[in-house]
Design a protein around this motif. Structure first.
Motif, PDB file in Angstrom:
ATOM      1  N   ALA A  81     -27.748 -27.323 -75.025  1.00  0.00           N
ATOM      2  CA  ALA A  81     -28.978 -28.110 -74.956  1.00  0.00           C
ATOM      3  C   ALA A  81     -29.787 -27.964 -76.245  1.00  0.00           C
ATOM      4  CB  ALA A  81     -29.810 -27.694 -73.757  1.00  0.00           C
ATOM      5  N   ARG A  82     -29.788 -26.772 -76.802  1.00  0.00           N
ATOM      6  CA  ARG A  82     -30.543 -26.544 -78.043  1.00  0.00           C
ATOM      7  C   ARG A  82     -29.966 -27.387 -79.181  1.00  0.00           C
ATOM      8  NH1 ARG A  82     -35.604 -25.270 -78.651  1.00  0.00           N
ATOM      9  NH2 ARG A  82     -35.956 -24.611 -80.751  1.00  0.00           N
ATOM     10  N   ALA A  83     -28.662 -27.573 -79.156  1.00  0.00           N
ATOM     11  CA  ALA A  83     -28.018 -28.399 -80.182  1.00  0.00           C
ATOM     12  C   ALA A  83     -28.530 -29.840 -80.102  1.00  0.00           C
ATOM     13  CB  ALA A  83     -26.502 -28.356 -80.021  1.00  0.00           C
ATOM     14  N   PHE A 104     -31.480 -30.773 -79.069  1.00  0.00           N
ATOM     15  CA  PHE A 104     -32.845 -30.764 -79.587  1.00  0.00           C
ATOM     16  C   PHE A 104     -32.824 -30.806 -81.121  1.00  0.00           C
ATOM     17  CE2 PHE A 104     -36.568 -28.363 -81.080  1.00  0.00           C
ATOM     18  CZ  PHE A 104     -37.567 -29.201 -80.611  1.00  0.00           C
ATOM     19  N   GLU A 105     -31.995 -29.984 -81.726  1.00  0.00           N
ATOM     20  CA  GLU A 105     -31.898 -29.957 -83.189  1.00  0.00           C
ATOM     21  C   GLU A 105     -31.351 -31.278 -83.723  1.00  0.00           C
ATOM     22  OE1 GLU A 105     -33.213 -27.702 -85.168  1.00  0.00           O
ATOM     23  OE2 GLU A 105     -33.869 -26.584 -83.410  1.00  0.00           O
ATOM     24  N   LYS A 108     -34.132 -33.837 -83.725  1.00  0.00           N
ATOM     25  CA  LYS A 108     -35.048 -33.655 -84.862  1.00  0.00           C
ATOM     26  C   LYS A 108     -34.436 -34.199 -86.147  1.00  0.00           C
ATOM     27  CE  LYS A 108     -36.428 -29.444 -85.251  1.00  0.00           C
ATOM     28  NZ  LYS A 108     -36.900 -28.059 -85.224  1.00  0.00           N
ATOM     29  N   LEU A 131     -34.138 -35.290 -73.364  1.00  0.00           N
ATOM     30  CA  LEU A 131     -34.572 -33.902 -73.542  1.00  0.00           C
ATOM     31  C   LEU A 131     -35.263 -33.375 -72.289  1.00  0.00           C
ATOM     32  CD1 LEU A 131     -36.002 -33.997 -77.178  1.00  0.00           C
ATOM     33  CD2 LEU A 131     -33.799 -33.095 -76.433  1.00  0.00           C
ATOM     34  N   GLU A 182     -38.678 -29.094 -74.018  1.00  0.00           N
ATOM     35  CA  GLU A 182     -38.230 -29.523 -75.344  1.00  0.00           C
ATOM     36  C   GLU A 182     -39.096 -30.670 -75.852  1.00  0.00           C
ATOM     37  OE1 GLU A 182     -33.492 -28.587 -75.405  1.00  0.00           O
ATOM     38  OE2 GLU A 182     -34.155 -30.281 -74.173  1.00  0.00           O
ATOM     39  N   GLU A 220     -42.157 -29.155 -77.288  1.00  0.00           N
ATOM     40  CA  GLU A 220     -41.842 -28.575 -78.591  1.00  0.00           C
ATOM     41  C   GLU A 220     -41.658 -29.675 -79.639  1.00  0.00           C
ATOM     42  OE1 GLU A 220     -38.532 -25.501 -80.383  1.00  0.00           O
ATOM     43  OE2 GLU A 220     -38.855 -25.560 -78.218  1.00  0.00           O
ATOM     44  N   TRP A 238     -43.608 -30.543 -83.332  1.00  0.00           N
ATOM     45  CA  TRP A 238     -42.871 -30.841 -84.564  1.00  0.00           C
ATOM     46  C   TRP A 238     -43.277 -32.213 -85.122  1.00  0.00           C
ATOM     47  CZ3 TRP A 238     -39.197 -34.599 -85.809  1.00  0.00           C
ATOM     48  CH2 TRP A 238     -38.523 -34.390 -86.995  1.00  0.00           C
TER      49      TRP A 238
END
Length: 65
Positions: free
Chosen positions: A2-4, A6-7, A10, A34, A38, A41, A45
């Protein structure tokens, strides 16, 4: 994994930040995939990105839709 996502989101948003319409379209897609924390967050950003590109501020309401 999941973090991948999000990145990756971005990265995409940064690449399309030259075009507010395209940025809004990609942001809308991101909000759909997301997790709620997230999105919060991502909002932090994006607010930093808006300092460099003020024309993107019109897309911020999409984060709450």
């Amino acid at each position: 994994m999941a973090r991948a996502m999000f990145e990756y989101t971005k990265t995409i948003l940064e690449k399309v930040s030259f075009n507010p319409a395209l940025f809004c379209k990609e942001l809308q897609k991101a909000v759909g995939r997301l997790l709620p924390f997230e999105i919060k967050e991502l909002e932090i950003w994006i607010r930093q990105l808006v300092l460099k590109n003020p024309e993107l501020e019109t897309c911020i309401p999409l984060l709450r839709a």
